[in-house]
Design a protein around this motif. Sequence first.
Motif, PDB file in Angstrom:
ATOM      1  N   SER A  35       0.833  -1.208   0.000  1.00 54.72           N
ATOM      2  CA  SER A  35       0.000   0.000   0.000  1.00 54.72           C
ATOM      3  C   SER A  35       0.863   1.252   0.000  1.00 54.72           C
ATOM      4  O   SER A  35       0.579   2.213  -0.716  1.00 54.72           O
ATOM      5  N   SER A  36       1.927   1.240   0.776  1.00 53.58           N
ATOM      6  CA  SER A  36       2.843   2.380   0.786  1.00 53.58           C
ATOM      7  C   SER A  36       3.529   2.523  -0.565  1.00 53.58           C
ATOM      8  O   SER A  36       3.692   3.642  -1.060  1.00 53.58           O
ATOM      9  N   LEU A  37       3.920   1.408  -1.168  1.00 55.92           N
ATOM     10  CA  LEU A  37       4.541   1.458  -2.500  1.00 55.92           C
ATOM     11  C   LEU A  37       3.596   2.116  -3.495  1.00 55.92           C
ATOM     12  O   LEU A  37       3.994   2.998  -4.266  1.00 55.92           O
ATOM     13  N   VAL A  38       2.341   1.703  -3.471  1.00 51.62           N
ATOM     14  CA  VAL A  38       1.363   2.259  -4.412  1.00 51.62           C
ATOM     15  C   VAL A  38       1.103   3.732  -4.101  1.00 51.62           C
ATOM     16  O   VAL A  38       1.179   4.589  -4.980  1.00 51.62           O
ATOM     17  N   ASN A  39       0.791   4.041  -2.824  1.00 50.40           N
ATOM     18  CA  ASN A  39       0.408   5.407  -2.455  1.00 50.40           C
ATOM     19  C   ASN A  39       1.560   6.403  -2.541  1.00 50.40           C
ATOM     20  O   ASN A  39       1.355   7.546  -2.949  1.00 50.40           O
ATOM     21  N   ASP A  40       2.761   5.976  -2.148  1.00 49.39           N
ATOM     22  CA  ASP A  40       3.875   6.917  -2.021  1.00 49.39           C
ATOM     23  C   ASP A  40       4.853   6.908  -3.185  1.00 49.39           C
ATOM     24  O   ASP A  40       5.589   7.869  -3.370  1.00 49.39           O
ATOM     25  N   ILE A  41       4.892   5.809  -3.956  1.00 49.16           N
ATOM     26  CA  ILE A  41       5.874   5.705  -5.035  1.00 49.16           C
ATOM     27  C   ILE A  41       5.216   5.686  -6.420  1.00 49.16           C
ATOM     28  O   ILE A  41       5.629   6.414  -7.317  1.00 49.16           O
ATOM     29  N   ILE A  42       4.208   4.867  -6.588  1.00 48.52           N
ATOM     30  CA  ILE A  42       3.623   4.675  -7.925  1.00 48.52           C
ATOM     31  C   ILE A  42       2.601   5.759  -8.271  1.00 48.52           C
ATOM     32  O   ILE A  42       2.618   6.309  -9.373  1.00 48.52           O
ATOM     33  N   MET A  43       1.696   6.068  -7.344  1.00 49.68           N
ATOM     34  CA  MET A  43       0.612   6.990  -7.668  1.00 49.68           C
ATOM     35  C   MET A  43       1.044   8.451  -7.868  1.00 49.68           C
ATOM     36  O   MET A  43       0.475   9.131  -8.728  1.00 49.68           O
ATOM     37  N   PRO A  44       2.032   8.979  -7.138  1.00 46.68           N
ATOM     38  CA  PRO A  44       2.424  10.375  -7.404  1.00 46.68           C
ATOM     39  C   PRO A  44       2.846  10.642  -8.853  1.00 46.68           C
ATOM     40  O   PRO A  44       2.383  11.623  -9.445  1.00 46.68           O
ATOM     41  N   PRO A  45       3.699   9.790  -9.485  1.00 50.52           N
ATOM     42  CA  PRO A  45       4.002  10.060 -10.898  1.00 50.52           C
ATOM     43  C   PRO A  45       2.771   9.924 -11.804  1.00 50.52           C
ATOM     44  O   PRO A  45       2.612  10.703 -12.749  1.00 50.52           O
ATOM     45  N   ILE A  46       1.898   8.969 -11.499  1.00 53.51           N
ATOM     46  CA  ILE A  46       0.675   8.826 -12.294  1.00 53.51           C
ATOM     47  C   ILE A  46      -0.192  10.065 -12.115  1.00 53.51           C
ATOM     48  O   ILE A  46      -0.752  10.586 -13.090  1.00 53.51           O
ATOM     49  N   SER A  47      -0.273  10.575 -10.898  1.00 53.45           N
ATOM     50  CA  SER A  47      -1.033  11.796 -10.632  1.00 53.45           C
ATOM     51  C   SER A  47      -0.435  12.974 -11.396  1.00 53.45           C
ATOM     52  O   SER A  47      -1.160  13.805 -11.948  1.00 53.45           O
ATOM     53  N   MET A  48       0.892  13.034 -11.444  1.00 54.96           N
ATOM     54  CA  MET A  48       1.559  14.107 -12.172  1.00 54.96           C
ATOM     55  C   MET A  48       1.248  14.017 -13.669  1.00 54.96           C
ATOM     56  O   MET A  48       0.999  15.029 -14.322  1.00 54.96           O
ATOM     57  N   LEU A  49       1.240  12.792 -14.203  1.00 54.47           N
ATOM     58  CA  LEU A  49       0.942  12.594 -15.622  1.00 54.47           C
ATOM     59  C   LEU A  49      -0.505  12.943 -15.958  1.00 54.47           C
ATOM     60  O   LEU A  49      -0.814  13.314 -17.091  1.00 54.47           O
ATOM     61  N   THR A  50      -1.400  12.800 -14.991  1.00 55.32           N
ATOM     62  CA  THR A  50      -2.815  13.092 -15.229  1.00 55.32           C
ATOM     63  C   THR A  50      -3.196  14.503 -14.802  1.00 55.32           C
ATOM     64  O   THR A  50      -4.376  14.797 -14.625  1.00 55.32           O
ATOM     65  N   GLY A  51      -2.201  15.359 -14.613  1.00 56.54           N
ATOM     66  CA  GLY A  51      -2.486  16.753 -14.294  1.00 56.54           C
ATOM     67  C   GLY A  51      -2.718  17.021 -12.818  1.00 56.54           C
ATOM     68  O   GLY A  51      -3.460  17.929 -12.462  1.00 56.54           O
ATOM     69  N   GLY A  52      -2.112  16.245 -11.954  1.00 55.47           N
ATOM     70  CA  GLY A  52      -2.230  16.481 -10.518  1.00 55.47           C
ATOM     71  C   GLY A  52      -3.464  15.890  -9.877  1.00 55.47           C
ATOM     72  O   GLY A  52      -3.834  16.263  -8.773  1.00 55.47           O
TER      73      GLY A  52
END
Length: 139
Positions: A35-52
């Motif tokens: 869960s930490s890997l997804v929330n803290d490592i994977i999702m932030p770059p995906i969020s950045m790619l989708t405009g925050g």
Amino acid sequence: MKKFIQDFKAFALRGNVVDMAVGVIIGGAFGKIVSSLVNDIIMPPISMLTGGVNFTDLKVVLSDAVMEGGEIVKPEVAWNYGNFIQTTIDFLILAFVIFLMIKAIMAAKKKEEEVPAEPAPTPEDIQLLTEIRDLLKKQ
């Protein structure tokens, strides 16, 4: 009552039950890591790619909250599909990592099985009988 306690003790201390308990505890901790890997490592770059966009904030509001003054009289009703996406990604990564771990364990077990076992030493009485047979053949 004494027999009940003995039966419970035999059940609780059985190897499979203890192994399963250890697996559940380690699995829970491993789930937190994923869960930490997804929330803290994977999702932030995906969020950045989708405009925050923060996936956990994505929702469809079915009914707005009703407020009187500063108090919420009736809370908002919403479909939190972003949280569902986040949880689904957690599950997929966890399932994939467990798949890789099980595959590695099975490969290690297969290598152990492939190593031929050394033949057992011939018992002394069989060796003596073999020697006697060979001597009789020579005569």
